[in-house]
Design a protein around this motif. Structure first.
Motif, PDB file in Angstrom:
ATOM      1  N   ALA A 107       0.859  -1.193   0.000  1.00  0.00           N
ATOM      2  CA  ALA A 107       0.000   0.000   0.000  1.00  0.00           C
ATOM      3  C   ALA A 107       0.892   1.238   0.000  1.00  0.00           C
ATOM      4  O   ALA A 107       1.817   1.346   0.793  1.00  0.00           O
ATOM      5  N   VAL A 108       0.585   2.168  -0.901  1.00  0.00           N
ATOM      6  CA  VAL A 108       1.463   3.338  -1.069  1.00  0.00           C
ATOM      7  C   VAL A 108       0.696   4.631  -0.812  1.00  0.00           C
ATOM      8  O   VAL A 108      -0.464   4.773  -1.217  1.00  0.00           O
ATOM      9  N   HIS A 109       1.356   5.563  -0.124  1.00  0.00           N
ATOM     10  CA  HIS A 109       0.812   6.902   0.120  1.00  0.00           C
ATOM     11  C   HIS A 109       1.107   7.767  -1.117  1.00  0.00           C
ATOM     12  O   HIS A 109       2.269   7.923  -1.494  1.00  0.00           O
ATOM     13  N   HIS A 110       0.055   8.309  -1.718  1.00  0.00           N
ATOM     14  CA  HIS A 110       0.190   9.047  -2.980  1.00  0.00           C
ATOM     15  C   HIS A 110       1.186  10.212  -2.888  1.00  0.00           C
ATOM     16  O   HIS A 110       1.981  10.437  -3.812  1.00  0.00           O
ATOM     17  N   MET A 111       1.171  10.949  -1.775  1.00  0.00           N
ATOM     18  CA  MET A 111       2.046  12.122  -1.675  1.00  0.00           C
ATOM     19  C   MET A 111       3.508  11.714  -1.478  1.00  0.00           C
ATOM     20  O   MET A 111       4.424  12.374  -1.949  1.00  0.00           O
ATOM     21  N   GLN A 112       3.726  10.607  -0.742  1.00  0.00           N
ATOM     22  CA  GLN A 112       5.100  10.108  -0.608  1.00  0.00           C
ATOM     23  C   GLN A 112       5.614   9.660  -1.966  1.00  0.00           C
ATOM     24  O   GLN A 112       6.779   9.861  -2.304  1.00  0.00           O
ATOM     25  N   ALA A 113       4.717   9.075  -2.751  1.00  0.00           N
ATOM     26  CA  ALA A 113       5.106   8.614  -4.088  1.00  0.00           C
ATOM     27  C   ALA A 113       5.488   9.795  -4.978  1.00  0.00           C
ATOM     28  O   ALA A 113       6.459   9.718  -5.735  1.00  0.00           O
ATOM     29  N   HIS A 114       4.744  10.922  -4.883  1.00  0.00           N
ATOM     30  CA  HIS A 114       5.118  12.109  -5.667  1.00  0.00           C
ATOM     31  C   HIS A 114       6.562  12.521  -5.319  1.00  0.00           C
ATOM     32  O   HIS A 114       7.346  12.865  -6.197  1.00  0.00           O
ATOM     33  N   VAL A 115       6.902  12.489  -4.039  1.00  0.00           N
ATOM     34  CA  VAL A 115       8.264  12.873  -3.609  1.00  0.00           C
ATOM     35  C   VAL A 115       9.296  11.904  -4.194  1.00  0.00           C
ATOM     36  O   VAL A 115      10.314  12.319  -4.759  1.00  0.00           O
ATOM     37  N   LEU A 116       9.001  10.609  -4.101  1.00  0.00           N
ATOM     38  CA  LEU A 116       9.986   9.604  -4.544  1.00  0.00           C
ATOM     39  C   LEU A 116      10.053   9.475  -6.070  1.00  0.00           C
ATOM     40  O   LEU A 116      10.956   8.798  -6.585  1.00  0.00           O
ATOM     41  N   ALA A 117       9.155  10.148  -6.794  1.00  0.00           N
ATOM     42  CA  ALA A 117       9.279  10.199  -8.263  1.00  0.00           C
ATOM     43  C   ALA A 117      10.654  10.757  -8.637  1.00  0.00           C
ATOM     44  O   ALA A 117      11.172  10.483  -9.718  1.00  0.00           O
ATOM     45  N   ASN A 118      11.239  11.517  -7.717  1.00  0.00           N
ATOM     46  CA  ASN A 118      12.582  12.067  -7.968  1.00  0.00           C
ATOM     47  C   ASN A 118      13.667  10.995  -7.974  1.00  0.00           C
ATOM     48  O   ASN A 118      14.794  11.268  -8.384  1.00  0.00           O
ATOM     49  N   LEU A 119      13.340   9.794  -7.510  1.00  0.00           N
ATOM     50  CA  LEU A 119      14.350   8.716  -7.482  1.00  0.00           C
ATOM     51  C   LEU A 119      14.243   7.807  -8.707  1.00  0.00           C
ATOM     52  O   LEU A 119      14.999   6.846  -8.829  1.00  0.00           O
ATOM     53  N   ILE A 120      13.304   8.094  -9.611  1.00  0.00           N
ATOM     54  CA  ILE A 120      13.100   7.195 -10.754  1.00  0.00           C
ATOM     55  C   ILE A 120      14.295   7.233 -11.702  1.00  0.00           C
ATOM     56  O   ILE A 120      14.764   6.209 -12.172  1.00  0.00           O
TER      57      ILE A 120
END
Ligand code: KG4
Ligand code: ZN
Length: 333
Positions: A107-120
């Motif tokens: 299960a993923v938190h949408h806002m944390q995922a926006h932040v970690l998009a920087n690690l893609i």
């Protein structure tokens, strides 16, 4: 080498992504155009469109990755925050897949995922980094210490930056979502032509509701003098509005960097597609000797690749969830 299938359905994008060992193999989105004529996302219509889109979108993501469901090691989905009906479609779909394939669920938190998009993609920021997350629903300055440890340093007290763009666009007579259109017209306009107030909010928090009111009264007064005022000055109005929203955002981000001493500065969320914000961030960081990071466009707006990368780090730390999990419209970090 975990291979993860991720689903994002928190708002009006149905998206699926496949990621293998932290590398994105595919990221497929179905954008819902049905909301345009209503001037905003209609939750019930969004849920129905997710129901229609979710299987073809997942198939497209698997096909692009060249993999079948039997190759998937874990299923990830957006748990929160978002529109509850939309979240439910993605969550129940992911739970069914997890049960049918007997694979773990993340299960993923949408806002944390926006932040970690920087690690893609490279170059990646080093921990700890700061991230200004700006979307249609959120405006936050996040201190990211590790993929699993984030703190909100400041956030909006009323409208989100994306809403400020969209509501201003509506006042200017542009269709929803107006943010990208303001950006487009602003590129031909003079940002210094009209000046709008900068709210005086203490600390690292934001407020955009005063700006919206200022634009409303400004346009009302000018239209009373000249009914064609907006048509004649559209580019300058858009450039001036964009300039103010961007300076509100960047002034707080600058303050956060100065207070924390952190030099790796990221932006994320749909509004990070804005050219004024991108240019402004790069200029600020250059001037201050900081490093700026901006995810590629397709990872800025809502997408499942950011859910997949977040799930990858959760997989590595064994952070799985069971089938009793339920999505929530709001969520603590
Ligand atoms: O992250 P996102 O795709 O969805 C949410 O989670 O909200 O962000 C959507 C928001 C909308 O308000 C849209 O107008 C804004 O991002 N947006 C932009 C631009 N592209 C998208 N705002 C300003 N300039 C843009 N180029
Ligand atoms: Zn988002």
């Amino acid at each position: 080498m975990p291979t993860i299938l991720a689903i994002e359905s928190s708002c009006d994008e149905t998206s699926a992504s496949v990621c293998r060992d932290g590398k994105i193999l595919s990221n497929f989105n179905a954008n819902q155009t049905i909301h345009e004529k209503y001037g905003g996302v209609v939750p019930e219509l969004a849920s129905r469109a997710h129901m229609q889109n979710i299987v073809p979108v997942m198939d497209a993501a698997l096909n692009t990755a060249g993999l079948g469901l039997q190759s998937i090691d874990a299923i990830a989905f957006t748990k929160a925050p978002g529109l509850i009906g939309s979240l439910l479609v993605g969550a129940e779909f992911a739970k069914s897949l997890s049960l049918a394939l007997n694979k773990p669920l993340i299960a993923v938190h949408h806002m944390q995922a926006h932040v970690l998009a920087n690690l893609i993609e490279e170059p990646r920021p080093s921990f700890p980094f700061l991230c200004l997350t700006v979307s249609g629903g959120h405006t936050q300055i996040v201190l990211c210490e590790s993929p699993s440890s984030m703190k909100i340093l400041g956030e909006t007290l009323d409208d989100a930056a994306g809403e400020a763009f969209d509501k201003s666009a509506k006042l200017i007579g542009l269709p929803y979502p107006g943010g990208p259109l303001i950006d487009k017209f602003a590129q031909q306009g003079n940002p210094k032509r009209f000046s709008f107030p900068e709210p005086q909010i203490p600390g690292l928090n934001f407020s955009f509701s005063g700006l919206k009111t200022a634009i409303l009264y400004f346009l009302r007064d000018e239209k009373a003098k000249d009914p064609d005022f907006i048509e004649k000055n559209k580019a300058d109005i858009c450039a001036s509005v964009q300039q103010r929203i961007v300076t509100i955002l960047l002034n707080k981000l600058k303050k956060a960097a100065e207070q924390t001493g952190i030099k790796d500065i990221c932006i994320a969320g749909g509004v990070s597609a804005n050219s004024g914000l991108r240019d402004g961030l790069q200029e600020l960081c250059k001037r201050k000797g900081w490093n700026s990071f901006i995810p590629p466009f397709q990872y800025c707006t809502d997408n499942a690749a950011m859910i997949a990368i977040t799930a990858y780090y959760k997989y590595l730390s064994g952070d799985f969830t069971d089938l009793s999990v339920t999505p929530t419209a709001r969520a603590e970090w």
